[in-house]
Design a protein around this motif. Structure first.
Motif, PDB file in Angstrom:
ATOM      1  N   HIS A  69       0.805  -1.218   0.000  1.00  0.00           N
ATOM      2  CA  HIS A  69       0.000   0.000   0.000  1.00  0.00           C
ATOM      3  C   HIS A  69       0.840   1.271   0.000  1.00  0.00           C
ATOM      4  CE1 HIS A  69      -3.307  -2.641   0.344  1.00  0.00           C
ATOM      5  NE2 HIS A  69      -3.095  -2.965   1.614  1.00  0.00           N
ATOM      6  N   VAL A  70       2.033   1.232   0.564  1.00  0.00           N
ATOM      7  CA  VAL A  70       2.871   2.440   0.540  1.00  0.00           C
ATOM      8  C   VAL A  70       3.200   2.844  -0.900  1.00  0.00           C
ATOM      9  CG1 VAL A  70       5.082   3.448   1.209  1.00  0.00           C
ATOM     10  CG2 VAL A  70       3.775   2.129   2.879  1.00  0.00           C
ATOM     11  N   PRO A  71       3.761   1.959  -1.733  1.00  0.00           N
ATOM     12  CA  PRO A  71       4.036   2.400  -3.112  1.00  0.00           C
ATOM     13  C   PRO A  71       2.783   2.664  -3.944  1.00  0.00           C
ATOM     14  CG  PRO A  71       4.497   0.057  -2.881  1.00  0.00           C
ATOM     15  CD  PRO A  71       4.285   0.600  -1.495  1.00  0.00           C
ATOM     16  N   GLU A  94      -2.963  -8.173  -1.271  1.00  0.00           N
ATOM     17  CA  GLU A  94      -3.099  -6.748  -0.995  1.00  0.00           C
ATOM     18  C   GLU A  94      -3.219  -5.931  -2.286  1.00  0.00           C
ATOM     19  OE1 GLU A  94      -3.586  -5.566   2.110  1.00  0.00           O
ATOM     20  OE2 GLU A  94      -3.574  -7.691   2.642  1.00  0.00           O
ATOM     21  N   VAL A  95      -2.496  -6.332  -3.337  1.00  0.00           N
ATOM     22  CA  VAL A  95      -2.572  -5.596  -4.603  1.00  0.00           C
ATOM     23  C   VAL A  95      -3.975  -5.670  -5.192  1.00  0.00           C
ATOM     24  CG1 VAL A  95      -1.762  -5.491  -7.001  1.00  0.00           C
ATOM     25  CG2 VAL A  95      -0.111  -5.825  -5.137  1.00  0.00           C
ATOM     26  N   VAL A  96      -4.605  -6.839  -5.155  1.00  0.00           N
ATOM     27  CA  VAL A  96      -5.926  -6.977  -5.787  1.00  0.00           C
ATOM     28  C   VAL A  96      -6.995  -6.163  -5.065  1.00  0.00           C
ATOM     29  CG1 VAL A  96      -5.366  -9.277  -6.699  1.00  0.00           C
ATOM     30  CG2 VAL A  96      -6.620  -9.086  -4.539  1.00  0.00           C
ATOM     31  N   LYS A  97      -6.714  -5.689  -3.863  1.00  0.00           N
ATOM     32  CA  LYS A  97      -7.657  -4.817  -3.173  1.00  0.00           C
ATOM     33  C   LYS A  97      -7.803  -3.473  -3.877  1.00  0.00           C
ATOM     34  CE  LYS A  97      -6.871  -6.734   1.486  1.00  0.00           C
ATOM     35  NZ  LYS A  97      -6.359  -6.440   2.848  1.00  0.00           N
ATOM     36  N   HIS A  98      -6.840  -3.125  -4.702  1.00  0.00           N
ATOM     37  CA  HIS A  98      -6.874  -1.845  -5.417  1.00  0.00           C
ATOM     38  C   HIS A  98      -7.605  -2.042  -6.741  1.00  0.00           C
ATOM     39  CE1 HIS A  98      -3.930   0.439  -2.877  1.00  0.00           C
ATOM     40  NE2 HIS A  98      -3.626  -0.799  -2.516  1.00  0.00           N
ATOM     41  N   SER A  99      -8.857  -1.647  -6.783  1.00  0.00           N
ATOM     42  CA  SER A  99      -9.669  -1.857  -7.986  1.00  0.00           C
ATOM     43  C   SER A  99      -9.174  -1.029  -9.164  1.00  0.00           C
ATOM     44  CB  SER A  99     -11.137  -1.519  -7.696  1.00  0.00           C
ATOM     45  OG  SER A  99     -11.265  -0.167  -7.273  1.00  0.00           O
TER      46      SER A  99
END
Length: 291
Positions: A69-71, A94-99
């Protein structure tokens, strides 16, 4: 009462930690590695490779949230993400949480690692391998970046320590190719060990990376499993302002993304770039040397 078996971590010479083993779930020895997965009362399931703890059920969220989430939130508009390593699936989760992310390429050297982690650590990936945005590539990380031509907004290297097969993911050649694959103002991050006990890793990373980017520094998180103090993550980008976002802006992006986290917060994001004096001194010294 029967004495429980103990697993001793041997990553640091003369200093370490041990785990009381409730049950050994998996063990494999080859000429290259000794892989163990076992249950503990304190940290749940634990994976260890060649005497170094890789991940645990209980505190993995700290590492994976901060390395992701930081980058992504600092970039603000990342569409394409490359993950090197990360076979346990935690970074991918965690990446896939970013739609807003449209495409995810994940390069893992061994397909068996992915399947094994799905079986023994299912909560790490939590179904993320089924995300249609994912392109899973089974290949050596250095070999992939040598030949790849597509560009990425964020590259996350979820690598083991720089010994054995993982050493090439800390090389100048690896960093050079990762920079080549970044879009303008793209961000590269990677785990970089515990600086108090692994100061050479700070110096070596800066020495090998800084000539390729305008900003090469670190941020930190306290992960209980990785003993010796806070863990550092290398931060490399041409966008010198990306690490200096106001908390209000990070908060806006965090809320817009609709993220639910257990460790990461916008305030912690900003604070994680505040480094102890001895780490600053290591960075400053290494900036005078290349390769």
């Amino acid at each position: 009462m029967q004495n429980k078996a103990l697993y001793y971590e041997t990553l640091h010479q003369g200093y370490g930690q041990y785990f009381e083993v409730e049950n050994i779930l998996f063990e494999q020895r080859t000429e290259q590695w000794h892989l163990s997965i076992f249950e503990t009362q304190a940290l749940g399931k634990v994976m260890a490779l060649n005497g170094a703890i890789q991940t645990t059920e209980r505190d993995e969220f700290i590492y994976h949230e901060m390395l992701t989430h930081v980058p992504l939130l600092a970039h603000g508009s990342a569409k394409r993400v490359l993950i090197i390593g990360g076979g346990d699936g935690g970074i991918l989760r965690e990446v896939v949480k970013h739609s807003s992310v449209e495409a995810i390429t994940m390069v893992e050297i061994d397909a068996a690692v992915v399947e094994m982690c799905k079986s023994y650590f299912p909560a790490h990936s939590n179904g993320a391998y089924d995300d249609p945005r994912l392109n899973l590539v089974i290949n050596d990380g250095l070999e992939y970046v040598r030949t790849a031509t597509e560009k990425f907004d964020v590259i996350i290297s979820d690598c083991t320590d720089p010994v054995g097969p993982g050493e090439v993911l800390f090389s100048s050649e690896f960093y050079e190719h990762c920079k080549r694959l970044l879009n303008d103002n793209g961000i590269f991050v990677a785990q970089n060990g515990v600086p108090f006990l692994q100061q050479d890793e700070i110096s070596n990373t800066v020495r090998r990376m800084h000539s390729y980017v305008n900003d090469c520094t670190f941020y930190q998180a306290a992960v209980p499993t990785y003993i010796g103090g806070c863990m550092t993550f290398v931060w490399a980008t041409d966008d010198v302002d990306a690490k200096q976002l106001p908390v209000a802006e990070i908060t806006t992006r965090f809320k817009r993304a609709g993220l639910v986290t257990r460790y990461y917060t916008p305030a912690l994001h900003q604070a994680s770039f505040a480094l102890p004096a001895y780490v600053q001194q290591l960075v400053a010294s290494a900036l005078t040397i290349t390769k």
